[in-house]
Design a protein around this motif. Structure first.
Motif, PDB file in Angstrom:
ATOM      1  N   UNK A 227       0.821  -1.203   0.000  1.00  0.00           N
ATOM      2  CA  UNK A 227       0.000   0.000   0.000  1.00  0.00           C
ATOM      3  C   UNK A 227       0.861   1.261   0.000  1.00  0.00           C
ATOM      4  N   UNK A 228       1.970   1.255   0.735  1.00  0.00           N
ATOM      5  CA  UNK A 228       2.868   2.415   0.750  1.00  0.00           C
ATOM      6  C   UNK A 228       3.467   2.672  -0.627  1.00  0.00           C
ATOM      7  N   UNK A 229       3.834   1.609  -1.307  1.00  0.00           N
ATOM      8  CA  UNK A 229       4.409   1.754  -2.649  1.00  0.00           C
ATOM      9  C   UNK A 229       3.359   2.297  -3.608  1.00  0.00           C
ATOM     10  N   UNK A 230       2.121   1.806  -3.522  1.00  0.00           N
ATOM     11  CA  UNK A 230       1.053   2.307  -4.390  1.00  0.00           C
ATOM     12  C   UNK A 230       0.792   3.782  -4.122  1.00  0.00           C
ATOM     13  N   UNK A 231       0.774   4.189  -2.850  1.00  0.00           N
ATOM     14  CA  UNK A 231       0.547   5.592  -2.509  1.00  0.00           C
ATOM     15  C   UNK A 231       1.673   6.470  -3.050  1.00  0.00           C
ATOM     16  N   UNK A 232       2.907   6.002  -2.916  1.00  0.00           N
ATOM     17  CA  UNK A 232       4.051   6.781  -3.401  1.00  0.00           C
ATOM     18  C   UNK A 232       3.951   7.018  -4.913  1.00  0.00           C
ATOM     19  N   UNK A 233       3.599   5.954  -5.671  1.00  0.00           N
ATOM     20  CA  UNK A 233       3.496   6.103  -7.118  1.00  0.00           C
ATOM     21  C   UNK A 233       2.268   6.919  -7.514  1.00  0.00           C
ATOM     22  N   UNK A 234       1.216   6.892  -6.708  1.00  0.00           N
ATOM     23  CA  UNK A 234       0.040   7.706  -6.990  1.00  0.00           C
ATOM     24  C   UNK A 234       0.363   9.189  -6.820  1.00  0.00           C
ATOM     25  N   UNK A 235       1.108   9.519  -5.758  1.00  0.00           N
ATOM     26  CA  UNK A 235       1.519  10.909  -5.541  1.00  0.00           C
ATOM     27  C   UNK A 235       2.411  11.380  -6.681  1.00  0.00           C
ATOM     28  N   UNK A 236       3.360  10.555  -7.061  1.00  0.00           N
ATOM     29  CA  UNK A 236       4.269  10.907  -8.163  1.00  0.00           C
ATOM     30  C   UNK A 236       3.504  11.095  -9.468  1.00  0.00           C
ATOM     31  N   UNK A 237       2.524  10.215  -9.738  1.00  0.00           N
ATOM     32  CA  UNK A 237       1.722  10.341 -10.956  1.00  0.00           C
ATOM     33  C   UNK A 237       0.883  11.607 -10.954  1.00  0.00           C
TER      34      UNK A 237
END
Length: 187
Positions: free
Chosen positions: A144-154
């Protein structure tokens, strides 16, 4: 005519049977085709017309070292690594069959049973079960942390599922701030 002679000279004698050489017998009769029967005659007749031009002589003199180099490369034997290089090692040879001793076989079977019981007891212990459960939870949390990080970057770059491309600048900033707050990221 010169090119057929060059290829005829560079081929071994056994391959001459498939080559048709055209050599003029006399200057007065240019249409008569001469096809010799033996390899020796063909080589001499083609060489005679070949050596008549000086440019062809220069081509041959330049190509002789190249032909010699190619011949050395193609016909040299490979290096030998040693007298044992092609043999498989001692590990491929099966060892002698050792005599079976009964009391050692019994001890071995008892040890195998003990090891299996200890493994089963270890796998069913409450501590190991608790650690496996923690590991599964950590795996989900990290995903979930990795998904959130990539969502913020996107959202910041304007790409992907979390893109804020169609939003106004104020809405975009609020959206990115909400994503960072959800993920627990502080700038």
């Amino acid at each position: 005519m010169g090119s057929s002679s060059v290829s005829a000279l560079s081929l071994p004698c056994s391959q001459f049977s498939s080559i048709n050489l055209t050599v003029r017998e006399k200057p007065s009769n240019p249409h008569k085709i001469f096809q010799p029967k033996t390899c020796k005659t063909r080589l001499i007749s083609s060489a005679g017309s070949f050596w008549s031009s000086s440019s062809a002589r220069g081509v041959v003199l330049k190509s002789v070292p190249l032909a010699a180099s190619v011949a050395i490369l193609l016909w040299s034997s490979p290096a030998k690594a040693g007298f044992l290089s092609g043999l498989s090692g001692l590990e491929s040879i099966p060892g002698p069959q050792l005599p079976q001793i009964d009391f050692l076989n019994r001890i071995n079977e008892e040890n195998q049973k003990k090891y299996a019981e200890n493994d089963e007891r270890f796998k069913s212990s409450p501590l190991v079960k608790q650690l496996l459960e923690k590991s599964k939870l950590n795996k989900e949390k990290n995903r979930q942390q990795i998904e959130d990080k990539y969502c913020i970057r996107g959202a910041e770059w304007g790409v992907g599922d979390c893109s804020a491309e169609g939003m106004s600048p104020a809405d975009r900033e609020n959206f990115i701030a909400a994503l960072k707050q959800k993920a627990g990221v502080t700038d």
